[in-house]
Scaffold this motif. Structure first.
Motif, PDB file in Angstrom:
ATOM      1  N   ILE A  78       0.842  -1.206   0.000  1.00  0.00           N
ATOM      2  CA  ILE A  78       0.000   0.000   0.000  1.00  0.00           C
ATOM      3  C   ILE A  78       0.874   1.252   0.000  1.00  0.00           C
ATOM      4  CG2 ILE A  78      -1.595   1.372   1.422  1.00  0.00           C
ATOM      5  CD1 ILE A  78      -2.918  -1.313   2.239  1.00  0.00           C
ATOM      6  N   GLU A  79       1.868   1.264   0.911  1.00  0.00           N
ATOM      7  CA  GLU A  79       2.705   2.467   1.038  1.00  0.00           C
ATOM      8  C   GLU A  79       3.584   2.694  -0.175  1.00  0.00           C
ATOM      9  OE1 GLU A  79       4.894   2.448   4.670  1.00  0.00           O
ATOM     10  OE2 GLU A  79       3.086   2.716   5.883  1.00  0.00           O
ATOM     11  N   ARG A  80       4.157   1.600  -0.694  1.00  0.00           N
ATOM     12  CA  ARG A  80       5.117   1.763  -1.797  1.00  0.00           C
ATOM     13  C   ARG A  80       4.446   1.965  -3.150  1.00  0.00           C
ATOM     14  NH1 ARG A  80       7.991  -2.059  -3.367  1.00  0.00           N
ATOM     15  NH2 ARG A  80       7.001  -3.739  -2.211  1.00  0.00           N
ATOM     16  N   LYS A  81       3.277   1.313  -3.356  1.00  0.00           N
ATOM     17  CA  LYS A  81       2.735   1.281  -4.710  1.00  0.00           C
ATOM     18  C   LYS A  81       1.306   1.824  -4.856  1.00  0.00           C
ATOM     19  CE  LYS A  81       6.156  -1.329  -6.443  1.00  0.00           C
ATOM     20  NZ  LYS A  81       7.030  -0.918  -7.526  1.00  0.00           N
ATOM     21  N   MET A  82       0.490   1.631  -3.824  1.00  0.00           N
ATOM     22  CA  MET A  82      -0.932   1.916  -4.047  1.00  0.00           C
ATOM     23  C   MET A  82      -1.347   3.325  -3.629  1.00  0.00           C
ATOM     24  SD  MET A  82      -2.325  -1.821  -2.894  1.00  0.00           S
ATOM     25  CE  MET A  82      -4.055  -1.473  -3.021  1.00  0.00           C
ATOM     26  N   ARG A 130      -1.540   7.021  -3.483  1.00  0.00           N
ATOM     27  CA  ARG A 130      -1.112   8.034  -4.457  1.00  0.00           C
ATOM     28  C   ARG A 130      -0.544   9.273  -3.777  1.00  0.00           C
ATOM     29  NH1 ARG A 130      -5.885   7.484  -9.002  1.00  0.00           N
ATOM     30  NH2 ARG A 130      -5.353   5.358  -9.556  1.00  0.00           N
ATOM     31  N   GLY A 131      -1.124   9.637  -2.655  1.00  0.00           N
ATOM     32  CA  GLY A 131      -0.674  10.781  -1.888  1.00  0.00           C
ATOM     33  C   GLY A 131      -1.139  12.119  -2.463  1.00  0.00           C
ATOM     34  N   PRO A 132      -1.448  13.099  -1.635  1.00  0.00           N
ATOM     35  CA  PRO A 132      -1.364  12.929  -0.187  1.00  0.00           C
ATOM     36  C   PRO A 132      -2.481  12.033   0.378  1.00  0.00           C
ATOM     37  CG  PRO A 132      -2.313  15.061  -0.720  1.00  0.00           C
ATOM     38  CD  PRO A 132      -1.917  14.440  -2.015  1.00  0.00           C
ATOM     39  N   TRP A 133      -3.567  11.933  -0.338  1.00  0.00           N
ATOM     40  CA  TRP A 133      -4.640  11.035   0.081  1.00  0.00           C
ATOM     41  C   TRP A 133      -4.535   9.727  -0.703  1.00  0.00           C
ATOM     42  CZ3 TRP A 133      -6.495  12.812   4.362  1.00  0.00           C
ATOM     43  CH2 TRP A 133      -6.625  14.182   4.563  1.00  0.00           C
ATOM     44  N   VAL A 134      -5.354   8.765  -0.332  1.00  0.00           N
ATOM     45  CA  VAL A 134      -5.284   7.449  -0.970  1.00  0.00           C
ATOM     46  C   VAL A 134      -5.338   7.556  -2.492  1.00  0.00           C
ATOM     47  CG1 VAL A 134      -6.529   5.267  -1.288  1.00  0.00           C
ATOM     48  CG2 VAL A 134      -6.237   6.186   1.006  1.00  0.00           C
ATOM     49  N   MET A 135      -6.291   8.332  -2.987  1.00  0.00           N
ATOM     50  CA  MET A 135      -6.489   8.398  -4.433  1.00  0.00           C
ATOM     51  C   MET A 135      -5.822   9.620  -5.064  1.00  0.00           C
ATOM     52  SD  MET A 135      -8.000   5.597  -4.724  1.00  0.00           S
ATOM     53  CE  MET A 135      -8.103   5.605  -6.493  1.00  0.00           C
ATOM     54  N   GLY A 136      -5.000  10.327  -4.307  1.00  0.00           N
ATOM     55  CA  GLY A 136      -4.322  11.487  -4.867  1.00  0.00           C
ATOM     56  C   GLY A 136      -4.734  12.763  -4.162  1.00  0.00           C
ATOM     57  N   ASP A 137      -4.968  13.824  -4.929  1.00  0.00           N
ATOM     58  CA  ASP A 137      -5.275  15.126  -4.332  1.00  0.00           C
ATOM     59  C   ASP A 137      -6.662  15.191  -3.709  1.00  0.00           C
ATOM     60  OD1 ASP A 137      -2.832  16.163  -4.936  1.00  0.00           O
ATOM     61  OD2 ASP A 137      -3.461  16.896  -6.917  1.00  0.00           O
ATOM     62  N   ALA A 138      -7.576  14.416  -4.253  1.00  0.00           N
ATOM     63  CA  ALA A 138      -8.959  14.506  -3.775  1.00  0.00           C
ATOM     64  C   ALA A 138      -9.191  13.533  -2.620  1.00  0.00           C
ATOM     65  CB  ALA A 138      -9.929  14.204  -4.919  1.00  0.00           C
ATOM     66  N   TYR A 139      -9.682  14.070  -1.537  1.00  0.00           N
ATOM     67  CA  TYR A 139     -10.053  13.225  -0.399  1.00  0.00           C
ATOM     68  C   TYR A 139     -11.207  12.320  -0.816  1.00  0.00           C
ATOM     69  CZ  TYR A 139     -11.431  11.901   4.318  1.00  0.00           C
ATOM     70  OH  TYR A 139     -11.736  11.190   5.446  1.00  0.00           O
ATOM     71  N   ALA A 140     -11.176  11.068  -0.341  1.00  0.00           N
ATOM     72  CA  ALA A 140     -12.260  10.140  -0.685  1.00  0.00           C
ATOM     73  C   ALA A 140     -12.530   9.222   0.503  1.00  0.00           C
ATOM     74  CB  ALA A 140     -11.869   9.311  -1.916  1.00  0.00           C
ATOM     75  N   VAL A 141     -13.624   8.505   0.430  1.00  0.00           N
ATOM     76  CA  VAL A 141     -14.040   7.662   1.550  1.00  0.00           C
ATOM     77  C   VAL A 141     -13.049   6.549   1.870  1.00  0.00           C
ATOM     78  CG1 VAL A 141     -16.533   8.083   1.503  1.00  0.00           C
ATOM     79  CG2 VAL A 141     -15.536   6.427  -0.092  1.00  0.00           C
TER      80      VAL A 141
END
Ligand SMILES: N[C@@H](CCC(=O)N[C@@H](CS)C(=O)NCC(=O)O)C(=O)O
Length: 171
Positions: free
Chosen positions: A131-135, A137-148
């Motif tokens: 998860i940390e190395r590959k999945m 995206r940052g800063p949030w899970v899916m990138g710039d947009a916060y998601a559930v």
């Protein structure tokens, strides 16, 4: 054009059926489990988890059966494979598929389940490493947009400490 990666007699069958039912335009790549092709560098470039199914789309590769099924349904609305205009009914559908994926599929293989329980720290550690190395995206899970997915990851990540502590106690 979609490319579907699958071996026969696996959970990939669900997505394969859905592709047919959707009337999707797709090509297939057969993954030879006998030759452990899912563990080879060429396939790991497609799905770094070394699992099937995988669905390559023009925007990238999708993995995890519930996600693939939802994508097929959403991109082929005319096939009416999901209640797309009803958030509650769609959530019910996701609920059913999540249960199949996270609980029934895992329970299907008791040996793997037992092995996982014994090696919980290593297994969870490997998951978070991926998860940390590959999945993520940052800063949030899916990138710039916060998601559930963020509160979900936060909740599960907190179990890491408990898993490690109980493993140390059981030694
Ligand atoms: N959660 C994944 C599970 C994928 C999975 O575990 N697939 C099995 C086949 S049913 C697999 O790829 N196993 C690879 C292996 O055993 O090496 C999904 O629902 O797609």
């Amino acid at each position: 054009m979609l490319t579907f990666y699958y071996p026969t007699n696996t959970c990939a069958l669900a997505s394969h059926v859905a592709l047919e039912e959707a009337g999707a335009a797709y090509e297939t790549r057969w993954i030879d489990f006998g030759a452990a092709e899912q563990t080879k560098p060429e396939y790991l470039k497609i799905n770094r988890k070394g699992r099937v199914p995988a669905l390559a789309t023009e925007r990238g590769v999708l993995t995890e059966t519930p996600a693939i099924l939802a994508y097929i349904a959403q991109t082929h609305p005319e096939a009416r494979l999901a209640p797309l205009d009803d958030p509650f009914a769609f959530a019910e559908l996701q609920s059913f598929m999540s249960y199949l994926c996270s609980t029934v599929h895992v329970a299907h293989d008791p040996a793997a389940h037992e092995a996982m329980k014994k090696k919980v720290r290593q297994s969870v550690g490997a998951c978070f490493d991926l998860i940390e190395r590959k999945m993520l995206r940052g800063p949030w899970v899916m990138g710039d947009a916060y998601a559930v997915a963020n509160p979900y990851l936060f909740t599960i990540a907190r179990w890491m400490e408990v898993d490690s502590a109980s493993l140390i106690r059981s030694r």
